[in-house]
Every structure is written in C-alpha cells, then in structure tokens.
Design an enzyme around this catalytic site. Structure first.
Site, PDB file in Angstrom:
ATOM      1  N   CYS A   1       0.841  -1.199   0.000  1.00 25.76           N
ATOM      2  CA  CYS A   1       0.000   0.000   0.000  1.00 25.76           C
ATOM      3  C   CYS A   1       0.880   1.255   0.000  1.00 25.76           C
ATOM      4  O   CYS A   1       1.443   1.616  -1.024  1.00 25.76           O
ATOM      5  CB  CYS A   1      -0.958  -0.036   1.185  1.00 25.76           C
ATOM      6  SG  CYS A   1      -2.306   1.175   1.060  1.00 25.76           S
TER       7      CYS A   1
ATOM      8  N   HIS B   1      -3.353  -4.911   0.051  1.00 24.18           N
ATOM      9  CA  HIS B   1      -2.939  -5.452   1.353  1.00 24.18           C
ATOM     10  C   HIS B   1      -3.010  -6.978   1.278  1.00 24.18           C
ATOM     11  O   HIS B   1      -3.936  -7.597   1.820  1.00 24.18           O
ATOM     12  CB  HIS B   1      -3.851  -4.930   2.464  1.00 24.18           C
ATOM     13  CG  HIS B   1      -3.604  -3.509   2.834  1.00 24.18           C
ATOM     14  ND1 HIS B   1      -2.648  -3.129   3.741  1.00 24.18           N
ATOM     15  CD2 HIS B   1      -4.178  -2.370   2.388  1.00 24.18           C
ATOM     16  CE1 HIS B   1      -2.652  -1.809   3.856  1.00 24.18           C
ATOM     17  NE2 HIS B   1      -3.567  -1.322   3.043  1.00 24.18           N
TER      18      HIS B   1
ATOM     19  N   GLU C   1      -1.488  -9.181   2.832  1.00 21.70           N
ATOM     20  CA  GLU C   1      -1.394  -9.852   4.132  1.00 21.70           C
ATOM     21  C   GLU C   1      -2.757 -10.282   4.651  1.00 21.70           C
ATOM     22  O   GLU C   1      -2.861 -11.224   5.448  1.00 21.70           O
ATOM     23  CB  GLU C   1      -0.704  -8.940   5.150  1.00 21.70           C
ATOM     24  CG  GLU C   1      -1.508  -7.737   5.613  1.00 21.70           C
ATOM     25  CD  GLU C   1      -1.373  -6.503   4.739  1.00 21.70           C
ATOM     26  OE1 GLU C   1      -1.761  -5.408   5.182  1.00 21.70           O
ATOM     27  OE2 GLU C   1      -0.877  -6.644   3.598  1.00 21.70           O
TER      28      GLU C   1
END
Length: 586
Positions: free
Chosen positions: A393, A524, A526
C-alpha cells in the site's frame, strides 16, 4: 415452533472476565478451527462495545490494525484471527460495534419505524443486536447454512459498555432454547509467586457477575501461565456450578498455533459437540500437525525489518507479521521480525544502523507524513545493497517516490504529504478529492475491499502468483499519478500489474537484472494470507531473503550516499541474479 436441535444452527458465545487481553479471540478462533476439522461449517462474529461505527478512523496505537474483509468492511483485528484459523473469508457483518447498533436504531427512530415508542436500550438496542447475531445463521453466498456461529463478546464482564451485548446474548438463548446455545467464559487464574499459589477467587467473582445478569456459563477457559491442577479445576467447577468436563486449563502456549491442540487435549471440542448435539467426525490433524512442525522445527532463520511508524504496538501490523511468519513456514524457516521505527532511517547512517544485519525489508501501509522520509530512506538503502524489499500500500507509493527522485525529480512526493509538491507522483484518487478536502466523511469512504488486477506475464509478481489474474483487498485514497509513469520507468521500475482497465497501478517491481527483489503492491495481500496457505508474495519475499542470507545475492559495495541526497540511478546496478522459483521451496 423451535427447530429440532439437530437441524438448527447452534450459537456459541465467548465472554471474558477479570482482565482484558486474555486471548478470547484466539480461544474462539482455535475452537472454531477444531469444530471445522470435525467436519462442521463454522462462522464467527465479534461484538465490539465501542461507540465508533468501525475502527477505520481509530488510532492504531489504541486499537491495533484495521482488518478489511472481501466486501470492504473495516473490522476488528480479531476478524483476521477468525479468517486465518477457519481458512474462510468472512463478511463485514462479522464485526458489530455499539456505534453501528446505535446508528441503525436512531435512523429507524427518525424514520418513524418505532411508531412513537420510547426508544430504549431494552428492547430496541438489544433487539438490533439480536437481529445481527441471528443474521449470521443465514446461508452464505454458496447457499451453505452454518452449523455453528461463534460470537465473541468484546470487553470484560462488569463493563458498562458490554452489558447490552450480554443481555442480547441471554435473550438469544431464551429465544432459541438452551439446547442450541452454549456460553464459554474465559477467565484469569493468577499465580501469586510469594505464596506459590494459584487463586480461583477472581474467576468465582467473574462467574458470579455473569450469573447476576442471567447467564450461567457452560464451560470455563482458565487462563494461566501454567497448568491448573485437577484439584483446583474441581473446586472451580463446584463453586461456579459448571460441569467438571467444561473446566478447561489453558496455560500459555509457545505459539498461537499450539492453542487448538491445547483445547483438544482438554477435550473442549468434544464437550461442545456433546452439549449441542452436533454431528461430527474425528479430528484430522494432518495439515495442522505439519504446520506446527514447521513452526517449531525450522531449518533456518531469516531476519526481516518491518519499517513502520506504529512499531511500538505490534498489533498495528498483526496481519503483516502473521503473513511474514506464514511465508517462512512455506520454506521451513523462522522469520525474526525486527521492528524498526521509520523515523530512524531518514539518513544513510541511520538506515545502515537499523538495517545492517537484516535479510529483507518490508514497508507496510500507513497514513500521514511522519516517518515517510525514513521509509524512503530504507528503500534507498536496501535497493543500493541488493536487500529484498516488499512494499504494501503506502510501501508501493514510497518505492515509486524513491524511484522518481533517483531520475531527477528531486522534489517528487505524494499529494498526501505535500499538497504543493511540483511533482505529485502519487495523487489523490478522483473520487476521493472531496473527502480529502474535508467536505465529506472520512470513515468508510476509502477504496475498500477486493479488486481485480492484471499482471504482466513475465513479471516477478506473476511468477510468484503463478497466474496473471489476481484479486486483492485494498484500503487507500491515493494512487500512482499516470502522468509520471514514463519518467519513473527511466529508473528501471516496472509497472507490472494494473487494474483491468490499465488505469490504476496495482503492482511495481524492478526486473531481476536490476535488483533481486523489489516488489510493491497497492493492495494489502497480508489480509488473505493463511498459516496453512501463505500468500504467494510473502512466500517469494521470504525466499528472496533466504537467498540473500545464503550469499547467493551478495550486497553491492557502493560509495557512501551523501546525507539527505536522493538515491541516484548508478546505485542500482551490479546485481543480476534472477528470482528463484518460490514454488520449489518448502
């Protein structure tokens, strides 16, 4: 007429007592995982007693990370635990806050939906909470109705803020019937070192407070730094009027991934299955045992620097840390995370001191100008020395700014940090300009949720994903300014992934002949990583860090970069090792 208990969706509520931060979320997640591997369809929900509508505008130091769901909801970090342990995407309705409930009730009152009633906590607030709890039992997008809904009630029994949620849970049990509802209470059993004793009185008082509002727990989770002896478990069962099989000792575990085994050893899952009359199969530990072996028996260790502005509270980057560790599991490697405050990397000497002994650098997301020059400095240091870099990001935006400065745009910056910059290589997204100007609400208005991207076929990211069509979750207001793409490309930086229309830059990277591994994504990733299914970008990044450590990619010796001077293009060359195939590892 109530449904037959064997066909009805069962509801399991998890509350906490004595103290906060006892691990209710991990307990609930681990129990959900146990029931899932027994063949049950489990979904989960978190009730948060704060008045914020969602955590999207909350300070990360107070709340921790914001977990974004596929459908674009900004939720509590516990929802991330739920998704990782269940290995299932959850909807935005998996997080309910007092702010959401009150907003809905007040809006209904303004529309006249209560027909002139005096609007009160009971029944109107509790009815809205019940509606949201019961809605979780509806079939999902695939038409599958959950067998069990696990609802974690935030806060501690006795808190004023939690009372409406506890009352709503009590009413759900009354509405559905006791045979379809299970209450699990997590409590602290402190150890007093001077007397060498475990104390049960706090748990007794906590259960008494719960019973005073009409809830008798079916099982107790006893949190302690050691095993609770059988004699004390019998005492607690007697004094709290709980079945002895429902008194569960849960000492601190070496890893969060050991918790399901701890609960299974204490037979909590079997007790829940019997109590709720659930169908089940024996637990298949094959996949989870392999995970735990990878956690506890790594073949090597790599150090990854996480360069951020909220590093004093690791929960601010919880999903990033878990995704890094999962990327290590794939390679049978332990990832040691070095928490580096970005402010300290603004100068070359500061970056060298902070990053001199790591094998990779991760730049996570964030907001605001503080620490930005440090993140850019960390990227410049890593790029000059062949250190693998992964930017998420804001991390992508910092990679782009650093690349722009290296080709002569010395004042390149983001419109977020310097609205008057002559070279806004990162610009406000058109639909966000009114919000950034302060003319609309900040909360819930970013580009949120899952969006597709198309990758260049021969790119590093396509090699990592093993596909050119991907979908990732997002949370941002700013994007790469397309007017600067050609100029930035002179640095060697490649725009290797975009939105399907080609307008929005989603991925950037340096080719392997310019740097072993520098990858940035506007997304993102993750948030989609799982311990048993690590995200491909993190697998590739950790693999590159392992190669760097092994000496396959040697650091490049370069002259000292003058302080506060943008990194020049001459510092990029000299490393030409292609990225190893991530799939061949682990």
């Amino acid at each position: 007429m109530r449904k037959h208990p064997q066909t009805a969706t069962k509801h399991l509520f998890v509350s906490g007592g004595v103290a906060s931060s006892l691990g209710k979320g991990l307990t609930a997640s681990s129990l959900g995982q146990l029931l899932t591997v027994r063949g049950l369809h489990v979904t989960m929900q978190k009730l948060d007693p704060y008045l914020n509508v969602d955590p999207g505008t909350m300070n990360p130091f107070q709340h921790g990370e914001v977990f974004v769901t596929e459908d674009g909801a900004e939720t509590d970090l516990d929802v991330g635990h739920y998704e990782r342990f269940l290995d299932r995407n959850l909807p935005g309705s998996a997080n309910v806050t007092t702010g959401q409930v009150y907003s809905t009730v007040i809006a209904k009152e303004r529309r006249g939906e209560y027909l002139g009633d005096t609007v009160q906590v009971i029944p109107h607030i509790t009815d809205e909470i019940k509606r949201r709890i019961l809605a979780m039992a509806q079939p999902d997008a695939d038409g599958n109705r959950p067998d069990v809904v696990i609802t974690e009630i935030g806060g501690t029994v006795g808190d004023i803020e939690s009372q409406p949620f506890l009352e709503a849970a009590r009413q759900v049990r009354h509405y559905l019937g006791r045979e379809d509802v299970f209450f699990l209470h997590v409590s602290l059993v402190p150890y007093l070192a001077p007397s060498g004793e475990l104390k049960t009185k706090p748990t007794q008082h906590s259960v008494a407070a719960l019973r005073s509002i009409g809830i008798t727990p079916d099982a107790l989770i006893l949190r302690c730094d050691r095993d609770v002896p059988e004699a004390l478990k019998n005492k607690i069962a007697l004094m709290c009027d709980v079945d002895i099989d429902g008194v569960i000792s849960t000492p601190d575990a070496p890893s969060i991934y050991d918790i399901p085994k701890v609960l299974h050893r204490e037979e909590l899952d079997a007790f829940v299955v019997r109590r709720l009359n659930l169908p089940f199969r024996d637990v298949d530990w094959t996949e989870w045992d392999d995970l735990v072996r990878r956690v506890h028996e790594p073949h090597e260790t790599v150090r990854i620097a996480l360069v951020g502005k909220y590093v004093e509270l690791s929960d601010a980057y919880l999903s990033v840390a878990e995704a890094l560790r999962a990327g290590g599991f794939k390679h049978r490697a332990k990832v040691e995370i070095c928490w580096v405050a970005s402010d300290g990397c603004e100068t070359t000497s500061g970056a060298a001191a902070a990053l001199g002994d790591v094998h990779g650098v991760l730049i996570p997301g964030g907001f605001g100008i503080r620490g930005i020059e440090g993140k850019i400095g960390a990227i410049a240091y890593a790029r000059a020395r062949g250190l693998p870099v992964l930017g998420l990001c804001l991390g992508l935006q910092c990679i782009v700014i650093e690349a722009a400065r290296s080709v002569g745009l010395t004042n390149a910056n983001s419109a977020e940090f310097d609205p008057d910059t002559p070279d806004p290589v990162i610009a406000t997204m058109p639909d966000q300009e009114e919000i950034v100007a302060g003319e609309a609400d900040l909360g819930g208005t970013m580009r949120l949720g899952s969006y597709p991207a198309v990758l260049e076929p021969d790119s590093v990211v396509a090699q990592a994903y093993q596909t050119t069509q991907v979908s990732e979750r997002h949370r941002h207001r700013y994007e790469v300014n397309n007017a600067y793409r050609d100029k930035i490309a002179e640095s060697g930086l490649r725009f290797s992934g975009t939105s399907p229309d080609g307008h929005l830059v989603e991925f950037v990277e340096y080719p392997p002949d310019r740097h072993p591994f520098v990858v940035g994504t506007q997304a993102h990733p993750e948030l989609k990583s799982r311990p048993t299914r690590p995200h491909p970008l993190f697998v590739a990044f950790v693999g590159a860090a392992i190669d760097y450590k092994a000496g396959e990619l040697l650091p490049v010796e370069i002259p000292e970069i003058p302080e506060h001077t943008p990194n020049g293009s001459s510092h990029r060359d000299g490393v030409g090792q292609p990225l190893p195939e991530p799939a061949s590892r682990g």
